[in-house]
Motif scaffolding. Structure first.
Motif, PDB file in Angstrom:
ATOM      1  N   VAL A  12     -55.826 -90.429  43.148  1.00 38.82           N
ATOM      2  CA  VAL A  12     -54.792 -91.314  43.737  1.00 38.82           C
ATOM      3  C   VAL A  12     -55.021 -91.360  45.291  1.00 38.82           C
ATOM      4  O   VAL A  12     -55.368 -90.058  45.974  1.00 38.82           O
ATOM      5  CB  VAL A  12     -52.960 -92.215  43.695  1.00 38.82           C
ATOM      6  CG1 VAL A  12     -53.611 -91.945  41.967  1.00 38.82           C
ATOM      7  CG2 VAL A  12     -52.726 -90.475  43.861  1.00 38.82           C
ATOM      8  N   GLY A  13     -55.038 -92.189  45.938  1.00 37.36           N
ATOM      9  CA  GLY A  13     -54.915 -92.833  47.546  1.00 37.36           C
ATOM     10  C   GLY A  13     -54.389 -92.553  48.002  1.00 37.36           C
ATOM     11  O   GLY A  13     -54.006 -93.310  48.422  1.00 37.36           O
ATOM     12  N   ASP A 128     -56.455 -99.747  36.908  1.00 32.46           N
ATOM     13  CA  ASP A 128     -55.550-100.787  36.770  1.00 32.46           C
ATOM     14  C   ASP A 128     -54.579-100.226  36.445  1.00 32.46           C
ATOM     15  O   ASP A 128     -52.900-100.104  37.294  1.00 32.46           O
ATOM     16  CB  ASP A 128     -55.253-101.802  35.924  1.00 32.46           C
ATOM     17  CG  ASP A 128     -54.421-102.414  35.487  1.00 32.46           C
ATOM     18  OD1 ASP A 128     -54.614-103.641  37.224  1.00 32.46           O
ATOM     19  OD2 ASP A 128     -53.584-102.783  35.289  1.00 32.46           O
ATOM     20  N   ALA A 129     -54.384 -99.098  36.064  1.00 25.29           N
ATOM     21  CA  ALA A 129     -52.716 -97.988  35.617  1.00 25.29           C
ATOM     22  C   ALA A 129     -52.318 -97.325  36.974  1.00 25.29           C
ATOM     23  O   ALA A 129     -50.876 -97.277  37.125  1.00 25.29           O
ATOM     24  CB  ALA A 129     -52.709 -97.068  35.247  1.00 25.29           C
ATOM     25  N   MET A 130     -53.552 -97.270  37.603  1.00 28.08           N
ATOM     26  CA  MET A 130     -53.261 -96.196  38.550  1.00 28.08           C
ATOM     27  C   MET A 130     -52.565 -97.065  39.838  1.00 28.08           C
ATOM     28  O   MET A 130     -52.082 -96.602  40.505  1.00 28.08           O
ATOM     29  CB  MET A 130     -54.745 -95.619  39.435  1.00 28.08           C
ATOM     30  CG  MET A 130     -54.942 -94.279  38.528  1.00 28.08           C
ATOM     31  SD  MET A 130     -53.669 -92.805  38.092  1.00 28.08           S
ATOM     32  CE  MET A 130     -52.806 -93.457  36.547  1.00 28.08           C
ATOM     33  N   GLU A 134     -49.272 -95.716  42.048  1.00 28.17           N
ATOM     34  CA  GLU A 134     -49.763 -95.114  43.223  1.00 28.17           C
ATOM     35  C   GLU A 134     -48.689 -95.959  44.692  1.00 28.17           C
ATOM     36  O   GLU A 134     -48.139 -95.022  44.536  1.00 28.17           O
ATOM     37  CB  GLU A 134     -51.106 -95.441  44.078  1.00 28.17           C
ATOM     38  CG  GLU A 134     -51.871 -95.065  45.153  1.00 28.17           C
ATOM     39  CD  GLU A 134     -52.701 -95.914  45.615  1.00 28.17           C
ATOM     40  OE1 GLU A 134     -53.178 -95.113  46.625  1.00 28.17           O
ATOM     41  OE2 GLU A 134     -53.882 -95.893  45.375  1.00 28.17           O
ATOM     42  N   PRO A 135     -48.104 -96.816  44.833  1.00 29.02           N
ATOM     43  CA  PRO A 135     -47.548 -97.318  45.512  1.00 29.02           C
ATOM     44  C   PRO A 135     -46.100 -97.138  44.658  1.00 29.02           C
ATOM     45  O   PRO A 135     -45.392 -96.158  46.692  1.00 29.02           O
ATOM     46  CB  PRO A 135     -47.328 -98.986  45.067  1.00 29.02           C
ATOM     47  CG  PRO A 135     -48.081 -99.328  43.990  1.00 29.02           C
ATOM     48  CD  PRO A 135     -48.738 -98.260  43.333  1.00 29.02           C
ATOM     49  N   ASN A 138     -45.958 -92.894  46.197  1.00 30.16           N
ATOM     50  CA  ASN A 138     -46.602 -93.025  47.768  1.00 30.16           C
ATOM     51  C   ASN A 138     -45.030 -93.223  48.564  1.00 30.16           C
ATOM     52  O   ASN A 138     -44.578 -92.934  48.917  1.00 30.16           O
ATOM     53  CB  ASN A 138     -47.605 -94.161  48.678  1.00 30.16           C
ATOM     54  CG  ASN A 138     -48.755 -93.494  48.140  1.00 30.16           C
ATOM     55  OD1 ASN A 138     -48.929 -91.582  47.985  1.00 30.16           O
ATOM     56  ND2 ASN A 138     -49.933 -94.130  48.078  1.00 30.16           N
ATOM     57  N   GLN A 139     -44.540 -94.147  48.005  1.00 29.99           N
ATOM     58  CA  GLN A 139     -43.259 -94.909  48.552  1.00 29.99           C
ATOM     59  C   GLN A 139     -42.101 -93.731  48.577  1.00 29.99           C
ATOM     60  O   GLN A 139     -41.415 -93.406  49.405  1.00 29.99           O
ATOM     61  CB  GLN A 139     -42.673 -95.706  47.724  1.00 29.99           C
ATOM     62  CG  GLN A 139     -41.267 -96.401  48.246  1.00 29.99           C
ATOM     63  CD  GLN A 139     -40.796 -97.764  47.535  1.00 29.99           C
ATOM     64  OE1 GLN A 139     -41.097 -98.312  46.547  1.00 29.99           O
ATOM     65  NE2 GLN A 139     -39.221 -98.206  48.266  1.00 29.99           N
ATOM     66  N   ILE A 140     -42.117 -92.765  46.957  1.00 31.90           N
ATOM     67  CA  ILE A 140     -41.081 -92.326  46.506  1.00 31.90           C
ATOM     68  C   ILE A 140     -41.177 -90.927  47.941  1.00 31.90           C
ATOM     69  O   ILE A 140     -39.915 -89.830  47.928  1.00 31.90           O
ATOM     70  CB  ILE A 140     -41.032 -91.969  45.508  1.00 31.90           C
ATOM     71  CG1 ILE A 140     -40.349 -92.596  43.936  1.00 31.90           C
ATOM     72  CG2 ILE A 140     -40.402 -90.352  44.895  1.00 31.90           C
ATOM     73  CD1 ILE A 140     -40.159 -92.023  43.088  1.00 31.90           C
ATOM     74  N   VAL A 141     -42.169 -90.295  47.389  1.00 28.31           N
ATOM     75  CA  VAL A 141     -42.442 -89.060  49.191  1.00 28.31           C
ATOM     76  C   VAL A 141     -42.580 -89.578  49.858  1.00 28.31           C
ATOM     77  O   VAL A 141     -41.793 -88.808  50.738  1.00 28.31           O
ATOM     78  CB  VAL A 141     -44.621 -89.074  48.397  1.00 28.31           C
ATOM     79  CG1 VAL A 141     -44.381 -87.809  49.899  1.00 28.31           C
ATOM     80  CG2 VAL A 141     -45.056 -88.428  47.132  1.00 28.31           C
ATOM     81  N   ALA A 142     -42.781 -90.714  50.806  1.00 29.57           N
ATOM     82  CA  ALA A 142     -42.556 -90.514  51.924  1.00 29.57           C
ATOM     83  C   ALA A 142     -40.511 -90.504  52.245  1.00 29.57           C
ATOM     84  O   ALA A 142     -40.638 -90.087  53.190  1.00 29.57           O
ATOM     85  CB  ALA A 142     -43.104 -92.658  52.419  1.00 29.57           C
TER      86      ALA A 142
END
Length: 211
Positions: A12-13, A128-130, A134-135, A138-142
């Motif tokens: 994922v991006g 579409d699933a990705m 992804e968001p 990314n939010q949890i990682v941040a």
């Protein structure tokens, strides 16, 4: 039918760097380099073992099998029709045989178009699933990075050597499972002309699967 979900390994991006090469710092920037705190996330593991990734993989596998059964049944039907047509070749007029040939070829072309549409639907579904996963990831990682005071987060799959033990994978996995336990995969791809692309562009590979 093309195995569009075979050998899956998500890329994922991500909103953080995927890897890094550390070069010797110039004296003037030494203090700046020492201030950085690096955390690590095992992205392949999360995209293989998280509840959301597993739910996507299960749905893709099931739908692919359904599509393959559908295409196989129609292919076998066309083969039987082709055999019958060959047997009629010597017993009917040339123009009548030519007409039957054209009709048969039209059915073959139609099946090819159907295979392409199914491929497009699978490509759209995984993409579409990705986009849903992804968001949240990314939010949890941040959030976790901020809590542990990390200024840089790297994917462990892209790091060869590290003495840093700040690995936040387990925490990220737990929170992702709690916040996004599953993803509903949408197989209703927008209508696109056959041969004009997948409708969803070139999708990233979906959650890791090994067969």
């Amino acid at each position: 039918m093309h195995k569009i979900v075979k050998g899956l390994a998500l890329g994922v991006g991500l909103a953080f760097a995927a890897g890094a090469v550390v070069l010797p710092q110039a004296p003037a920037r030494a203090a700046e380099a020492e201030a950085a705190t690096i955390a690590f996330v095992d992205v392949p593991r999360i995209m293989r073992d998280s509840a959301a990734a597993k739910s996507v993989r299960t749905q893709l596998d099931r739908q692919e099998k359904a599509y393959e059964a559908e295409i196989k049944a129609q292919t076998e039907k066309l083969r039987a029709e082709e055999d019958q047509l060959k047997k009629q070749r010597a017993s009917i007029a040339a123009d009548a045989f030519a007409t039957k040939q054209r009709e048969f070829q039209a059915k073959v072309d139609s099946l090819r178009q159907q295979v392409e549409r199914r491929r497009q639907q699978m490509a759209f579904a995984q993409d579409d699933a990705m986009k849903k996963l992804e968001p949240v990831f990314n939010q949890i990682v941040a959030e976790v990075a901020k809590e542990v005071g990390a200024t840089i987060v790297l994917d462990t799959a892209r790091v060869l050597v590290s003495s840093n033990n700040l690995n936040i994978t387990d925490t990220v996995m737990q929170r992702l499972d709690a916040k996004l336990p599953s993803i509903s995969v949408n197989f209703n791809a927008p209508a696109t002309p056959v041969g004009g692309g997948s409708g969803a562009g070139a999708p990233p590979p979906p959650p890791g699967r090994n067969k």
